[in-house]
Design a protein around this motif. Structure first.
Motif, PDB file in Angstrom:
ATOM      1  N   LYS A 241       0.831  -1.210   0.000  1.00 16.71           N
ATOM      2  CA  LYS A 241       0.000   0.000   0.000  1.00 16.71           C
ATOM      3  C   LYS A 241       0.864   1.257   0.000  1.00 16.71           C
ATOM      4  O   LYS A 241       0.555   2.226  -0.680  1.00 16.71           O
ATOM      5  CB  LYS A 241      -0.941   0.021   1.217  1.00 16.71           C
ATOM      6  CG  LYS A 241      -2.175  -0.818   1.050  1.00 16.71           C
ATOM      7  CD  LYS A 241      -3.100  -0.185   0.039  1.00 16.71           C
ATOM      8  CE  LYS A 241      -4.423  -0.919   0.032  1.00 16.71           C
ATOM      9  NZ  LYS A 241      -5.343  -0.391  -0.957  1.00 16.71           N
ATOM     10  N   CYS A 242       1.943   1.231   0.776  1.00 12.43           N
ATOM     11  CA  CYS A 242       2.835   2.393   0.818  1.00 12.43           C
ATOM     12  C   CYS A 242       3.531   2.589  -0.522  1.00 12.43           C
ATOM     13  O   CYS A 242       3.606   3.709  -1.030  1.00 12.43           O
ATOM     14  CB  CYS A 242       3.889   2.225   1.916  1.00 12.43           C
ATOM     15  SG  CYS A 242       3.238   2.346   3.581  1.00 12.43           S
TER      16      CYS A 242
ATOM     17  N   ARG B 173       6.756   9.884   2.613  1.00 13.31           N
ATOM     18  CA  ARG B 173       5.557  10.748   2.562  1.00 13.31           C
ATOM     19  C   ARG B 173       4.427  10.135   3.375  1.00 13.31           C
ATOM     20  O   ARG B 173       3.698  10.831   4.079  1.00 13.31           O
ATOM     21  CB  ARG B 173       5.121  10.952   1.117  1.00 13.31           C
ATOM     22  CG  ARG B 173       5.863  12.039   0.387  1.00 13.31           C
ATOM     23  CD  ARG B 173       5.211  12.365  -0.943  1.00 13.31           C
ATOM     24  NE  ARG B 173       5.073  11.213  -1.812  1.00 13.31           N
ATOM     25  CZ  ARG B 173       6.033  10.742  -2.598  1.00 13.31           C
ATOM     26  NH1 ARG B 173       7.201  11.314  -2.611  1.00 13.31           N
ATOM     27  NH2 ARG B 173       5.817   9.699  -3.368  1.00 13.31           N
ATOM     28  N   THR B 174       4.276   8.823   3.267  1.00 10.41           N
ATOM     29  CA  THR B 174       3.239   8.129   4.024  1.00 10.41           C
ATOM     30  C   THR B 174       3.421   8.365   5.516  1.00 10.41           C
ATOM     31  O   THR B 174       2.475   8.682   6.232  1.00 10.41           O
ATOM     32  CB  THR B 174       3.286   6.608   3.723  1.00 10.41           C
ATOM     33  OG1 THR B 174       3.031   6.416   2.342  1.00 10.41           O
ATOM     34  CG2 THR B 174       2.273   5.852   4.548  1.00 10.41           C
ATOM     35  N   PHE B 175       4.665   8.211   5.981  1.00  3.98           N
ATOM     36  CA  PHE B 175       4.961   8.417   7.394  1.00  3.98           C
ATOM     37  C   PHE B 175       4.593   9.844   7.812  1.00  3.98           C
ATOM     38  O   PHE B 175       3.935  10.053   8.825  1.00  3.98           O
ATOM     39  CB  PHE B 175       6.450   8.161   7.666  1.00  3.98           C
ATOM     40  CG  PHE B 175       6.839   8.305   9.113  1.00  3.98           C
ATOM     41  CD1 PHE B 175       6.751   7.214   9.961  1.00  3.98           C
ATOM     42  CD2 PHE B 175       7.287   9.506   9.624  1.00  3.98           C
ATOM     43  CE1 PHE B 175       7.099   7.326  11.298  1.00  3.98           C
ATOM     44  CE2 PHE B 175       7.647   9.638  10.949  1.00  3.98           C
ATOM     45  CZ  PHE B 175       7.556   8.545  11.791  1.00  3.98           C
ATOM     46  N   ARG B 176       5.007  10.827   7.006  1.00  2.00           N
ATOM     47  CA  ARG B 176       4.704  12.230   7.339  1.00  2.00           C
ATOM     48  C   ARG B 176       3.193  12.473   7.372  1.00  2.00           C
ATOM     49  O   ARG B 176       2.697  13.228   8.197  1.00  2.00           O
ATOM     50  CB  ARG B 176       5.398  13.170   6.368  1.00  2.00           C
ATOM     51  CG  ARG B 176       6.895  13.282   6.613  1.00  2.00           C
ATOM     52  CD  ARG B 176       7.530  14.427   5.834  1.00  2.00           C
ATOM     53  NE  ARG B 176       7.302  14.384   4.405  1.00  2.00           N
ATOM     54  CZ  ARG B 176       8.049  13.730   3.536  1.00  2.00           C
ATOM     55  NH1 ARG B 176       9.084  13.052   3.950  1.00  2.00           N
ATOM     56  NH2 ARG B 176       7.770  13.757   2.248  1.00  2.00           N
TER      57      ARG B 176
ATOM     58  N   ILE C  49      -3.562   3.412   8.986  1.00  2.00           N
ATOM     59  CA  ILE C  49      -3.922   2.110   8.411  1.00  2.00           C
ATOM     60  C   ILE C  49      -5.333   2.194   7.809  1.00  2.00           C
ATOM     61  O   ILE C  49      -5.566   1.746   6.690  1.00  2.00           O
ATOM     62  CB  ILE C  49      -3.867   0.996   9.488  1.00  2.00           C
ATOM     63  CG1 ILE C  49      -2.445   0.782  10.000  1.00  2.00           C
ATOM     64  CG2 ILE C  49      -4.480  -0.298   8.987  1.00  2.00           C
ATOM     65  CD1 ILE C  49      -1.511   0.112   9.039  1.00  2.00           C
ATOM     66  N   LYS C  50      -6.247   2.805   8.558  1.00  2.00           N
ATOM     67  CA  LYS C  50      -7.627   2.942   8.069  1.00  2.00           C
ATOM     68  C   LYS C  50      -7.682   3.824   6.828  1.00  2.00           C
ATOM     69  O   LYS C  50      -8.395   3.535   5.874  1.00  2.00           O
ATOM     70  CB  LYS C  50      -8.525   3.521   9.165  1.00  2.00           C
ATOM     71  CG  LYS C  50      -8.868   2.529  10.242  1.00  2.00           C
ATOM     72  CD  LYS C  50      -9.742   3.150  11.313  1.00  2.00           C
ATOM     73  CE  LYS C  50      -9.918   2.191  12.472  1.00  2.00           C
ATOM     74  NZ  LYS C  50     -10.547   2.833  13.622  1.00  2.00           N
ATOM     75  N   GLU C  51      -6.909   4.928   6.858  1.00  2.00           N
ATOM     76  CA  GLU C  51      -6.881   5.854   5.721  1.00  2.00           C
ATOM     77  C   GLU C  51      -6.398   5.155   4.456  1.00  2.00           C
ATOM     78  O   GLU C  51      -6.837   5.476   3.349  1.00  2.00           O
ATOM     79  CB  GLU C  51      -5.957   7.036   6.034  1.00  2.00           C
ATOM     80  CG  GLU C  51      -5.945   8.089   4.951  1.00  2.00           C
ATOM     81  CD  GLU C  51      -5.017   9.241   5.308  1.00  2.00           C
ATOM     82  OE1 GLU C  51      -4.227   9.634   4.431  1.00  2.00           O
ATOM     83  OE2 GLU C  51      -5.091   9.738   6.446  1.00  2.00           O
ATOM     84  N   PHE C  52      -5.519   4.177   4.613  1.00  2.00           N
ATOM     85  CA  PHE C  52      -5.025   3.404   3.476  1.00  2.00           C
ATOM     86  C   PHE C  52      -6.076   2.445   2.943  1.00  2.00           C
ATOM     87  O   PHE C  52      -5.888   1.832   1.908  1.00  2.00           O
ATOM     88  CB  PHE C  52      -3.817   2.566   3.894  1.00  2.00           C
ATOM     89  CG  PHE C  52      -2.516   3.293   3.809  1.00  2.00           C
ATOM     90  CD1 PHE C  52      -2.454   4.669   3.756  1.00  2.00           C
ATOM     91  CD2 PHE C  52      -1.342   2.598   3.783  1.00  2.00           C
ATOM     92  CE1 PHE C  52      -1.255   5.325   3.679  1.00  2.00           C
ATOM     93  CE2 PHE C  52      -0.131   3.239   3.711  1.00  2.00           C
ATOM     94  CZ  PHE C  52      -0.095   4.608   3.657  1.00  2.00           C
TER      95      PHE C  52
ATOM     96  N   LEU D 284       9.407   5.335  15.218  1.00  2.00           N
ATOM     97  CA  LEU D 284      10.285   6.315  14.599  1.00  2.00           C
ATOM     98  C   LEU D 284      10.354   6.049  13.099  1.00  2.00           C
ATOM     99  O   LEU D 284      10.123   4.922  12.651  1.00  2.00           O
ATOM    100  CB  LEU D 284      11.692   6.225  15.195  1.00  2.00           C
ATOM    101  CG  LEU D 284      11.800   6.520  16.683  1.00  2.00           C
ATOM    102  CD1 LEU D 284      13.181   6.157  17.196  1.00  2.00           C
ATOM    103  CD2 LEU D 284      11.498   7.988  16.947  1.00  2.00           C
ATOM    104  N   PHE D 285      10.713   7.073  12.334  1.00  3.31           N
ATOM    105  CA  PHE D 285      10.775   6.918  10.885  1.00  3.31           C
ATOM    106  C   PHE D 285      11.686   5.757  10.485  1.00  3.31           C
ATOM    107  O   PHE D 285      11.336   4.958   9.628  1.00  3.31           O
ATOM    108  CB  PHE D 285      11.240   8.215  10.211  1.00  3.31           C
ATOM    109  CG  PHE D 285      11.424   8.048   8.728  1.00  3.31           C
ATOM    110  CD1 PHE D 285      10.321   7.874   7.902  1.00  3.31           C
ATOM    111  CD2 PHE D 285      12.685   8.033   8.170  1.00  3.31           C
ATOM    112  CE1 PHE D 285      10.485   7.694   6.534  1.00  3.31           C
ATOM    113  CE2 PHE D 285      12.853   7.856   6.806  1.00  3.31           C
ATOM    114  CZ  PHE D 285      11.751   7.689   5.992  1.00  3.31           C
TER     115      PHE D 285
END
Length: 186
Positions: free
Chosen positions: A11-12, A25-28, A47-50, A75-76
């Motif tokens: 998904k990412c 970007r996903t993390f941010r 997770i839900k947004e994905f 953490l990133f």
């Protein structure tokens, strides 16, 4: 657990053609309070947004699995490490060879000084027309690989992470090696 990590990784990666940068970007985006780490709530909401529908217990297990240091926050680097696609030794070797070509000082970090004389900007359109200096062009080149805070240096880990994401879109080791050799003239 492995299925959930794989699903989240896919998904990412599908959200950005540049692989690991897409994960960055996903993390941010998930880090709504801009604290540079994800709380369980931010992770759950992300997770839900994905559009992933894991049972709550699975989300908590996944969170704990990624939270390597047990600080109740992701953490990133933990996020990136968990989602980075596995690579073969063949791919790791060619990435190391490319990194070594640019790390002229051999200190494990590529800097502007390392790039000078190895990466020529003389034919870059923005250099030719005077829009950018050599240092500005080299810095923008480094920024492609620089993860997290843009500090003008690229570690071997950042370089590897970048190519891990790129490699996720290349089927065979042979194609990956050919791409690296062509791109880096090695």
């Amino acid at each position: 657990m492995a299925d959930h990590i794989t699903e989240l990784r896919l998904k990412c990666l599908e959200r950005g053609a540049s692989g690991i940068h897409g994960i960055s970007r996903t993390f941010r985006n998930m880090d709504v309070d801009h604290s540079n780490w994800l709380s369980l709530k931010e992770f759950r909401d992300g997770i839900k947004e994905f559009g992933l529908s894991f049972p709550e217990s699975s989300v908590e297990e996944l969170f704990s699995y990624i939270d390597k240091d047990g600080q109740h926050g992701i953490l990133f680097n933990e996020f990136l490490e968990a989602l980075r696609p596995p690579m073969s030794q063949t791919r790791i070797s060619i990435i190391k060879e490319a990194f070594a070509k640019f790390d002229k000082t051999g200190d494990g970090v590529i800097t502007l000084e390392d790039l000078k004389g190895v990466y020529s900007v003389k034919h870059h359109p923005r250099y030719i027309n005077g829009e950018m200096t050599e240092d500005q062009i080299l810095r923008s080149f480094l920024d492609v690989f620089d993860q997290g805070v843009k500090d003008g240096t690229v570690t071997e880990e950042e370089f590897t992470n970048y190519y891990s994401g790129v490699g996720a879109n290349i089927d065979t080791d042979e194609e990956f090696v050919k791409m690296m050799k062509t791109a880096w003239k090695i």
